[in-house]
Design a protein around this motif. Structure first.
Motif, PDB file in Angstrom:
ATOM      1  N   GLU A 250       2.711   1.686  -3.402  1.00 33.53           N
ATOM      2  CA  GLU A 250       1.843   2.129  -4.492  1.00 33.53           C
ATOM      3  C   GLU A 250       1.497   3.613  -4.352  1.00 33.53           C
ATOM      4  O   GLU A 250       1.369   4.325  -5.344  1.00 33.53           O
ATOM      5  CB  GLU A 250       0.582   1.258  -4.552  1.00 33.53           C
ATOM      6  N   PHE A 251       1.360   4.067  -3.115  1.00 34.39           N
ATOM      7  CA  PHE A 251       1.157   5.504  -2.920  1.00 34.39           C
ATOM      8  C   PHE A 251       2.416   6.290  -3.278  1.00 34.39           C
ATOM      9  O   PHE A 251       2.339   7.347  -3.928  1.00 34.39           O
ATOM     10  CB  PHE A 251       0.777   5.811  -1.471  1.00 34.39           C
TER      11      PHE A 251
ATOM     12  N   GLU B  44       0.832  -1.208   0.000  1.00 35.85           N
ATOM     13  CA  GLU B  44       0.000   0.000   0.000  1.00 35.85           C
ATOM     14  C   GLU B  44       0.868   1.260   0.000  1.00 35.85           C
ATOM     15  O   GLU B  44       0.636   2.179  -0.800  1.00 35.85           O
ATOM     16  CB  GLU B  44      -0.921   0.004   1.222  1.00 35.85           C
ATOM     17  N   GLU B  45       1.860   1.289   0.875  1.00 35.30           N
ATOM     18  CA  GLU B  45       2.725   2.471   0.932  1.00 35.30           C
ATOM     19  C   GLU B  45       3.502   2.655  -0.362  1.00 35.30           C
ATOM     20  O   GLU B  45       3.624   3.780  -0.867  1.00 35.30           O
ATOM     21  CB  GLU B  45       3.700   2.357   2.109  1.00 35.30           C
TER      22      GLU B  45
ATOM     23  N   LYS C   9      -8.043   0.876  -5.490  1.00 35.64           N
ATOM     24  CA  LYS C   9      -7.597  -0.317  -4.764  1.00 35.64           C
ATOM     25  C   LYS C   9      -7.623  -0.107  -3.252  1.00 35.64           C
ATOM     26  O   LYS C   9      -7.907  -1.028  -2.484  1.00 35.64           O
ATOM     27  CB  LYS C   9      -6.183  -0.687  -5.214  1.00 35.64           C
ATOM     28  N   TYR C  10      -7.305   1.124  -2.825  1.00 27.04           N
ATOM     29  CA  TYR C  10      -7.205   1.419  -1.390  1.00 27.04           C
ATOM     30  C   TYR C  10      -8.102   2.614  -1.052  1.00 27.04           C
ATOM     31  O   TYR C  10      -7.626   3.679  -0.649  1.00 27.04           O
ATOM     32  CB  TYR C  10      -5.765   1.739  -1.008  1.00 27.04           C
TER      33      TYR C  10
ATOM     34  N   PHE D 117      -4.588   3.689  -7.412  1.00 29.35           N
ATOM     35  CA  PHE D 117      -4.398   3.605  -5.966  1.00 29.35           C
ATOM     36  C   PHE D 117      -5.722   3.793  -5.215  1.00 29.35           C
ATOM     37  O   PHE D 117      -6.064   3.005  -4.328  1.00 29.35           O
ATOM     38  CB  PHE D 117      -3.378   4.644  -5.487  1.00 29.35           C
ATOM     39  N   THR D 118      -6.460   4.849  -5.540  1.00 29.35           N
ATOM     40  CA  THR D 118      -7.698   5.134  -4.804  1.00 29.35           C
ATOM     41  C   THR D 118      -8.760   4.063  -5.047  1.00 29.35           C
ATOM     42  O   THR D 118      -9.606   3.814  -4.178  1.00 29.35           O
ATOM     43  CB  THR D 118      -8.246   6.515  -5.183  1.00 29.35           C
TER      44      THR D 118
ATOM     45  N   SER E 279      -7.635   4.048   2.423  1.00 29.70           N
ATOM     46  CA  SER E 279      -6.249   4.221   2.859  1.00 29.70           C
ATOM     47  C   SER E 279      -6.026   5.582   3.507  1.00 29.70           C
ATOM     48  O   SER E 279      -6.680   6.575   3.152  1.00 29.70           O
ATOM     49  CB  SER E 279      -5.309   4.089   1.658  1.00 29.70           C
TER      50      SER E 279
ATOM     51  N   TYR F  20      -3.588   7.231   2.896  1.00 30.21           N
ATOM     52  CA  TYR F  20      -2.948   8.010   1.851  1.00 30.21           C
ATOM     53  C   TYR F  20      -3.933   8.460   0.775  1.00 30.21           C
ATOM     54  O   TYR F  20      -3.539   9.161  -0.160  1.00 30.21           O
ATOM     55  CB  TYR F  20      -1.844   7.190   1.162  1.00 30.21           C
TER      56      TYR F  20
END
Length: 311
Positions: free
Chosen positions: A209-210, A206-207, A245-246, A242-243, A249, A251
């Protein structure tokens, strides 16, 4: 009275020195002797008493003398472990493998093949250092599992492999983050993508990919205006991925902000290109850009043939 005390103390010191000298002399005489049976017997005594350094010296003398003899199997086994217990893992793993190769049908062969791999594991350095031994440890442990799939040691070998892979994940993450920290944004994007490809189940997913979104945005923002539109567009693509998928998050908001800033960057870049076109300078600018592009791309490719920055 004082002279008498000095004489007594002097006598005691001389006696101590003589005793120590005689002990050393007997050990040195043993090493220099041709009585290999006595040397072997004493080496095993030292080994059993955990005096591995002295045992090792005698084993080193004895290995060529016993090569090919029936006693050699025990000797080579002790020799490998003496190196192991003195924490010379490089020598130990060599001698464990040597034992397994020389005595493949021995009941100790499985143990020694495992210890060969385990010594590589013990020599695996911190994640910040070169990981050549880590990769070799994984290969050796996996080979052991392939050779002895039903062994109880294979379960432990699998756990060790996971520990080593975690270390390689951390190394890949730290390398990519270092590129970002030093402002080499394109290298950071590539390194993060490589790390995610190599370790798709990493805890850093996750980190990372951000951070791809952030690195791509900074790369676009610091690019020549002629290239900003396509690079900001790529930032938006990464941000959307990203948004999606997470969505929850921590982030997510920052990724959305990078997307909005990229939209504004595209508008600004288009405006700049329109102004150049109106002034008749666009064609020349594009030609200059394409001329400079080829050597720059080659330089980037050369850099990424090595996957990590200098430590």
């Amino acid at each position: 009275m004082f002279k008498k005390q000095r004489a007594i103390i002097g006598s005691l010191l001389i006696s101590s020195i003589l005793v120590a000298g005689s002990c050393k002399s007997s050990y040195e005489k043993l090493k220099a002797s041709n009585d290999r049976a006595k040397q072997y017997q004493q080496a095993v005594k030292f080994y059993n008493k955990k005096n591995y350094s002295k045992a090792l010296e005698l084993f080193e003398l004895l290995t060529p003398k016993y090569r090919g003899l029936s006693e050699a199997e025990d000797l080579f086994y002790y020799y490998a472990y003496a190196n192991y217990y003195t924490k010379d893992y490089t020598s130990a793993r060599y001698h464990f493998k040597n034992f397994a190769d020389l005595y493949p049908t021995s009941t100790r062969a499985e143990e020694c093949r495992y210890m060969h791999a385990y010594c590589f594991y013990l020599d695996s350095p911190n994640a910040s250092l070169d990981q050549e031994n880590t990769s070799k440890a994984i290969e050796s442990l996996q080979l052991f599992i392939n050779l002895y799939p039903k062994s109880e040691r294979s379960t432990e070998a699998s756990k060790l492999i996971q520990n080593l892979r975690d270390k390689l994940e951390t190394k890949a993450y730290e390398n990519a983050k270092l590129y970002l920290d030093i402002g080499d944004y394109l290298s950071a994007v590539m390194a993060f993508n490589n790390a995610l490809r190599d370790y798709p189940d990493t805890k850093y997913a996750e980190e990372m990919e951000f951070l791809i979104v952030r690195a791509q945005y900074l790369y676009a923002k610091n690019s020549n205006q002629l290239r900003q539109e396509e690079r900001f567009t790529q930032t938006m693509t990464y941000a959307d991925q990203f948004t999606e998928k997470y969505a929850n998050s921590k982030y997510a908001r920052e990724a959305t902000d990078y997307r909005k800033d990229s939209e504004r960057g595209i508008v600004s870049a288009k405006r700049y290109l329109a102004e150049l076109a109106a002034e008749g300078k666009l064609a020349k600018k594009l030609a200059d850009r394409d001329t400079a592009k080829a050597p720059q791309q080659q330089s980037i490719q050369d850099k990424h043939n090595q996957r990590s920055p200098q430590q």
